[in-house]
Design a protein around this motif. Structure first.
Motif, PDB file in Angstrom:
ATOM      1  N   THR A  39      -2.558   7.931   7.865  1.00 49.11           N
ATOM      2  CA  THR A  39      -3.998   8.157   7.992  1.00 49.11           C
ATOM      3  C   THR A  39      -4.748   7.420   6.884  1.00 49.11           C
ATOM      4  OG1 THR A  39      -3.471  10.349   8.819  1.00 49.11           O
ATOM      5  CG2 THR A  39      -5.751   9.951   8.233  1.00 49.11           C
ATOM      6  N   MET A  40      -4.244   7.522   5.666  1.00 50.01           N
ATOM      7  CA  MET A  40      -4.952   6.914   4.531  1.00 50.01           C
ATOM      8  C   MET A  40      -4.984   5.391   4.628  1.00 50.01           C
ATOM      9  SD  MET A  40      -3.548   9.319   1.445  1.00 50.01           S
ATOM     10  CE  MET A  40      -4.474   8.585   0.110  1.00 50.01           C
ATOM     11  N   ILE A  41      -3.901   4.805   5.134  1.00 51.84           N
ATOM     12  CA  ILE A  41      -3.825   3.340   5.180  1.00 51.84           C
ATOM     13  C   ILE A  41      -4.452   2.805   6.468  1.00 51.84           C
ATOM     14  CG2 ILE A  41      -2.191   1.392   5.303  1.00 51.84           C
ATOM     15  CD1 ILE A  41      -0.360   3.004   3.440  1.00 51.84           C
ATOM     16  N   GLY A  42      -4.491   3.648   7.503  1.00 56.90           N
ATOM     17  CA  GLY A  42      -5.011   3.172   8.784  1.00 56.90           C
ATOM     18  C   GLY A  42      -3.908   2.502   9.595  1.00 56.90           C
ATOM     19  N   LYS A  49       0.831  -1.210   0.000  1.00 54.12           N
ATOM     20  CA  LYS A  49       0.000   0.000   0.000  1.00 54.12           C
ATOM     21  C   LYS A  49       0.864   1.258   0.000  1.00 54.12           C
ATOM     22  CE  LYS A  49      -4.210  -1.886   1.929  1.00 54.12           C
ATOM     23  NZ  LYS A  49      -5.016  -2.165   3.098  1.00 54.12           N
ATOM     24  N   ARG A  84     -17.413  18.484 -13.411  1.00 53.76           N
ATOM     25  CA  ARG A  84     -18.509  17.881 -12.630  1.00 53.76           C
ATOM     26  C   ARG A  84     -19.408  18.982 -12.104  1.00 53.76           C
ATOM     27  NH1 ARG A  84     -17.047  13.638  -8.185  1.00 53.76           N
ATOM     28  NH2 ARG A  84     -15.585  15.172  -7.364  1.00 53.76           N
ATOM     29  N   LEU A 119       0.855   4.231  -2.889  1.00 53.35           N
ATOM     30  CA  LEU A 119       0.642   5.655  -2.603  1.00 53.35           C
ATOM     31  C   LEU A 119       1.831   6.500  -3.057  1.00 53.35           C
ATOM     32  CD1 LEU A 119      -1.084   5.655   0.906  1.00 53.35           C
ATOM     33  CD2 LEU A 119      -2.108   5.964  -1.331  1.00 53.35           C
ATOM     34  N   LEU A 169       0.481  11.498   6.428  1.00 50.67           N
ATOM     35  CA  LEU A 169      -0.667  11.437   5.509  1.00 50.67           C
ATOM     36  C   LEU A 169      -0.946   9.986   5.115  1.00 50.67           C
ATOM     37  CD1 LEU A 169      -2.666  13.134   3.620  1.00 50.67           C
ATOM     38  CD2 LEU A 169      -1.000  12.686   1.839  1.00 50.67           C
ATOM     39  N   ARG A 223       4.154  12.400  -0.779  1.00 48.90           N
ATOM     40  CA  ARG A 223       3.236  12.173   0.350  1.00 48.90           C
ATOM     41  C   ARG A 223       4.017  11.943   1.632  1.00 48.90           C
ATOM     42  NH1 ARG A 223      -1.188   8.832  -3.124  1.00 48.90           N
ATOM     43  NH2 ARG A 223      -2.475  10.638  -3.537  1.00 48.90           N
ATOM     44  N   MET A 236     -21.015  21.077  -9.246  1.00 44.75           N
ATOM     45  CA  MET A 236     -20.390  21.431  -7.967  1.00 44.75           C
ATOM     46  C   MET A 236     -21.131  20.784  -6.794  1.00 44.75           C
ATOM     47  SD  MET A 236     -17.762  23.287  -8.565  1.00 44.75           S
ATOM     48  CE  MET A 236     -17.338  24.352  -7.198  1.00 44.75           C
ATOM     49  N   ILE A 237     -22.412  20.583  -6.973  1.00 40.62           N
ATOM     50  CA  ILE A 237     -23.250  19.985  -5.923  1.00 40.62           C
ATOM     51  C   ILE A 237     -24.192  19.004  -6.616  1.00 40.62           C
ATOM     52  CG2 ILE A 237     -25.151  20.460  -4.313  1.00 40.62           C
ATOM     53  CD1 ILE A 237     -22.781  21.690  -3.155  1.00 40.62           C
ATOM     54  N   SER A 238     -24.337  17.810  -6.057  1.00 46.16           N
ATOM     55  CA  SER A 238     -25.319  16.886  -6.627  1.00 46.16           C
ATOM     56  C   SER A 238     -25.862  15.983  -5.521  1.00 46.16           C
ATOM     57  CB  SER A 238     -24.686  16.063  -7.748  1.00 46.16           C
ATOM     58  OG  SER A 238     -23.784  15.129  -7.210  1.00 46.16           O
ATOM     59  N   PRO A 239     -27.028  15.373  -5.751  1.00 46.87           N
ATOM     60  CA  PRO A 239     -27.653  14.586  -4.678  1.00 46.87           C
ATOM     61  C   PRO A 239     -26.856  13.348  -4.330  1.00 46.87           C
ATOM     62  CG  PRO A 239     -29.188  14.911  -6.506  1.00 46.87           C
ATOM     63  CD  PRO A 239     -27.859  15.379  -6.964  1.00 46.87           C
TER      64      PRO A 239
END
Lengths: 403, 166
Positions: free
Chosen positions: B28-31, B10, B161, B14, B25, B21, B163-166
């Motif tokens: 956090t991303m990998i846990g 992993k 895209r 990354l 960071l 990176r 900017m806001i969508s459901p």
């Protein structure tokens, strides 16, 4: 100018007066309102988008292009191509252990949205009550109203991980209750339901003889070993469940508008009637692409899910570092942090965040009961954008605390 | 060959996407913890799994553009050492950026970088072709790079895209 029979001038009717009251009286979506506000601002980082930030994988697009080159541009059978229905049946069985007969229990639709509309229209008798756990996807309530039903919200809360409980459900059941609308993994909260969570719900369903429309569009997007449990897989529930899903989220195919619904053949036959008289069939190019996604796209899907998982950890940790309470979403691609301790309403917070910090997120109150005091933040965006957005939100919250 | 654990795989994924990176960071991303990430990176570096961190440069954007050639080389392998000794003689030249042993019509593919055509041509005629075991060379100049190391050079038009969508 309009004259009456006597030649006198009469007031012209407003165009709005021609509209069906049912439709006229539906309030515009809160998201729409916010969309206008976002469009008016510049240099925005948006966490407001409910769709993958990936482009549909190339092999899926290429399959569609090749199919077009060969001239495959006609209607398909109303229910969808037999190959695609076969593939959907196999996929659901392999992934979620639910078995549907492709020939008469699966209907391919124009997005999951059409499937939900068909399901409601096929089932609702005017006056029926449709139970909807909230906060939820913004369409369920208005689409119920359009179908002649009465939406009844069931509030879920952060303390309970935004899960539906048997008690919460039963408290809202009346003799008019007919359908329970489910959406787990949840948009907007990211909540999921485990097998153990479902069992008491299933008992209530059986006791009150309810039908379930289970929107499982985010089924593939679950994390931390929390595999999705389809409501249809709960003993005794398959007959009562209309399982709705599609390709938009897991396969990054939102614009293709490809969905499906699986249910008892009598339900499918009823929905097929509406489907064939309204859209005839889902677009053939979308069906070709969807078949390719199911046949050869599982590795790409897994890669995208892993990427969402990484960003999920980043955003949750980010909100906690900022000092905002954020329950851990186990599915979909939304974080739903609480902004209650800032003292601002969801609307105020979102609007000020947009204007003062140039970050767009959707105020939680637009998703119904239980959403006030929260913010929906999509992490389907790049790590760089997420990091920058979190920095800006942190600065904004610090400013609020000092201010 | 070593089998890498999941964490290291992993980390590699990354870093391959973005070598800048930070360990915190990625943790956090990998846990994982930051210390686990730092240990993993240190081991990957000392095991030479991570060889170097370098920028992918689109030289066509820079005034001082370079010339790159891919040279197909046919050679006579040496008794006992096969292609290794000749490959080493070639890859030690600083203007040689990569050397691959190939199957097919030729033996080595040599990537050479120079400031202009003459410099590359001189290298081929004076250095490469004069090695005893080299039977023939065929020089292919790169006219334009579209994609390198998995990165597309051209600015791709991305459909914006909502900017806001459901």
């Amino acid at each position: 100018m309009i004259l009456n029979e006597e030649g006198a001038q009469v007031q012209k009717k407003s165009m709005e007066s021609y509209l069906a009251p049912l439709v006229r009286d539906i309030a515009p979506s809160g998201i729409r309102k916010f969309f206008d506000l976002v469009s008016a601002n510049k240099d925005i980082i948006t966490l407001g988008v409910g769709e993958p930030d990936f482009v549909t994988p190339w092999h899926v697009r290429e399959a569609c292009v090749y199919s077009l080159e060969r001239g495959r541009t006609g209607y398909t059978s109303n229910a969808g191509t037999p190959e695609l229905r076969e593939a959907i049946g196999q996929y659901l069985y392999d992934s979620f252990n639910v078995a549907y007969e492709p020939s008469n229990q699966i209907l391919v639709t124009v997005g999951g949205s059409e499937a939900i509309d068909l399901a409601l229209r096929a089932l609702i008798v005017p006056g029926d009550e449709i139970l909807i756990p909230e906060p939820c996807y913004i369409s369920y309530s208005p689409i119920t109203t359009i179908g002649g039903g009465i939406p009844i919200g069931i509030e879920t809360n952060a303390e309970n991980g935004f899960k539906l409980t048997a008690e919460g459900l039963e408290a809202k059941i009346t003799p008019k209750s007919k359908i329970l609308m489910l959406c787990y993994p949840s948009n907007p909260t990211g909540a999921i339901m485990t097998y153990e969570d479902w069992l008491p719900i299933a008992k209530v369903i059986e006791k009150h003889d309810l039908i379930v429309i289970s929107d499982e569009i985010y089924a593939e997007l679950t994390y931390s070993d929390s595999k999705h449990v389809s409501f249809s897989s709960i003993p005794g529930m398959k007959e009562r469940t209309l399982l709705v899903s599609g390709f938009s989220k897991a396969f990054a195919m939102t614009g293709w508008r490809m969905g499906y619904v699986c249910a008892h053949e009598d339900f499918i036959a009823a929905m097929l009637k509406i489907h064939q008289y309204t859209v005839m069939c889902a677009p053939v190019m979308g069906q070709v692409a969807a078949l390719e996604a199911l046949t050869n796209g599982l590795r790409e899907k897994d890669r995208m899910v892993e990427s969402y998982n990484q960003r999920r950890r980043l955003i949750v940790q980010g909100f906690r570092d900022i000092g905002l309470d954020c329950h851990e979403p186990q599915g979909a691609f939304y974080a739903f942090p609480s902004i209650q301790e800032t003292g601002l309403s969801s609307d105020e917070f979102a609007q000020r965040l947009l204007v003062e910090a140039k970050v767009a997120a959707v105020p939680g109150n637009v998703f119904g009961l239980g959403g006030e005091g929260f913010l929906r933040c999509s992490y389907a965006t790049s790590v760089a954008q997420l990091s920058e957005a979190l920095e800006r939100i942190g600065g904004f919250v610090d400013h609020l605390k000092k201010g | 060959m070593k089998e890498l654990n999941d964490l290291k795989l992993k980390v590699l994924d990354l870093l391959k996407e973005d070598a800048r990176r930070t360990p915190i960071l990625m943790a956090t991303m990998i846990g994982a913890t930051e210390a686990e990430i730092v240990t993993a990176i240190n081991e990957l570096e000392s095991d030479h799994v991570i060889v170097k961190y370098a920028a992918v440069v689109n030289w066509s954007k820079v005034e001082d553009e370079k010339v790159t050639a891919l040279i197909e080389v046919q050679i006579t392998p040496e008794r006992g050492r096969g292609f290794e000794g000749i490959a080493e003689r070639i890859y030690l030249y600083p203007q040689v950026k990569s050397v691959y042993l190939m199957s097919g019509a030729y033996d080595l593919l040599v990537e050479v970088e120079g400031h202009d055509l003459r410099e590359v041509a001189n290298f081929v005629s004076e250095k490469l072709s004069t090695i005893d075991s080299v039977l023939s060379t065929k020089t292919n100049f790169i006219l334009k790079k579209y994609k390198q190391a998995g990165i597309i050079y051209e600015d791709q038009e991305v459909e914006p895209r909502l900017m806001i969508s459901p």
